[in-house]
Design a protein around this motif. Structure first.
Motif, PDB file in Angstrom:
ATOM      1  N   VAL A 172       0.815  -1.228   0.000  1.00 12.33           N
ATOM      2  CA  VAL A 172       0.000   0.000   0.000  1.00 12.33           C
ATOM      3  C   VAL A 172       0.844   1.271   0.000  1.00 12.33           C
ATOM      4  CG1 VAL A 172      -1.984  -1.092   1.127  1.00 12.33           C
ATOM      5  CG2 VAL A 172      -0.277   0.096   2.514  1.00 12.33           C
TER       6      VAL A 172
ATOM      7  N   THR B 220      -5.475   3.894  -0.908  1.00  8.90           N
ATOM      8  CA  THR B 220      -4.725   3.169   0.117  1.00  8.90           C
ATOM      9  C   THR B 220      -4.334   4.048   1.306  1.00  8.90           C
ATOM     10  OG1 THR B 220      -2.625   3.568  -1.014  1.00  8.90           O
ATOM     11  CG2 THR B 220      -3.788   1.510  -1.547  1.00  8.90           C
TER      12      THR B 220
ATOM     13  N   GLU C  77      -6.090   5.450   3.749  1.00 10.98           N
ATOM     14  CA  GLU C  77      -6.695   5.051   5.021  1.00 10.98           C
ATOM     15  C   GLU C  77      -6.046   3.776   5.574  1.00 10.98           C
ATOM     16  OE1 GLU C  77     -11.051   3.728   6.639  1.00 10.98           O
ATOM     17  OE2 GLU C  77     -10.983   5.384   5.190  1.00 10.98           O
ATOM     18  N   GLN C  78      -5.803   2.809   4.698  1.00 12.72           N
ATOM     19  CA  GLN C  78      -5.162   1.555   5.118  1.00 12.72           C
ATOM     20  C   GLN C  78      -3.743   1.827   5.618  1.00 12.72           C
ATOM     21  OE1 GLN C  78      -5.206  -1.486   2.095  1.00 12.72           O
ATOM     22  NE2 GLN C  78      -4.145  -2.958   3.380  1.00 12.72           N
TER      23      GLN C  78
ATOM     24  N   TRP D 144      -4.019   3.482   9.083  1.00  3.61           N
ATOM     25  CA  TRP D 144      -4.444   2.498  10.073  1.00  3.61           C
ATOM     26  C   TRP D 144      -3.259   1.633  10.493  1.00  3.61           C
ATOM     27  CZ3 TRP D 144      -4.462  -2.807  10.382  1.00  3.61           C
ATOM     28  CH2 TRP D 144      -5.218  -3.364  11.430  1.00  3.61           C
TER      29      TRP D 144
END
Length: 145
Positions: free
Chosen positions: A46, A62, A64-65, A68
């Motif tokens: 990502v 990508t 947000e991923q 996180w």
């Protein structure tokens, strides 16, 4: 990153390994002259390393991923830093820079299980328990936290 590069107060010497979420380097604390291991959050599926050396999400889909995972990485560092246990590598500090985060750990020398494993194959029960029980003890402490 390449040998000779500096990140914060650490001079990178070589790459030790990598996985899905990051890369681990052998480095030297330039103030103390001590060797350390540094784990860099770099989820290759990502993110990418820009020409300026920063880690960035591949794109808006990508982002947000990536964020996180970065938050979990920092949370892991904070949790592991609280442990003083003979079977858990000691976290010395963590820091954020270059659009990512780094965990600085004591350097523990030795061979990987893959390299250590006896060439003839399996272990007898006593040898296996001598190896596995301390690992499970450390793992249990981490999972309790």
């Amino acid at each position: 990153m390449k040998p000779g590069q500096r990140v914060d107060k650490y001079l990178l010497e070589q790459t030790l390994g990598g996985g899905g979420f990051g890369i681990t380097y052998l480095a030297r604390d330039v103030n103390l002259g001590l060797p350390v291991a540094i784990k860099e959050y770099f989820p290759a599926d990502v993110a990418y390393r820009s020409e300026q050396g920063t880690i960035q999400a591949l794109g808006p889909s990508t982002q947000e991923q990536f964020k996180w995972g970065l938050d979990r990485f920092i949370e892991e560092a904070r949790t592991l830093a609280t442990f003083v246990h003979p079977n858990i590598v000691r976290v010395l500090r963590y820091f954020a820079t270059n659009g990512t985060a780094y965990i600085v750990m004591e350097l523990v020398s030795g061979r990987s299980l893959k390299r250590w494993h006896p060439p003839q194959g399996g272990l007898d029960r006593a040898s296996l328990l001598k190896l596995v029980l301390p690992l499970l003890d450390g793992l249990e402490r981490v999972h309790q936290a």
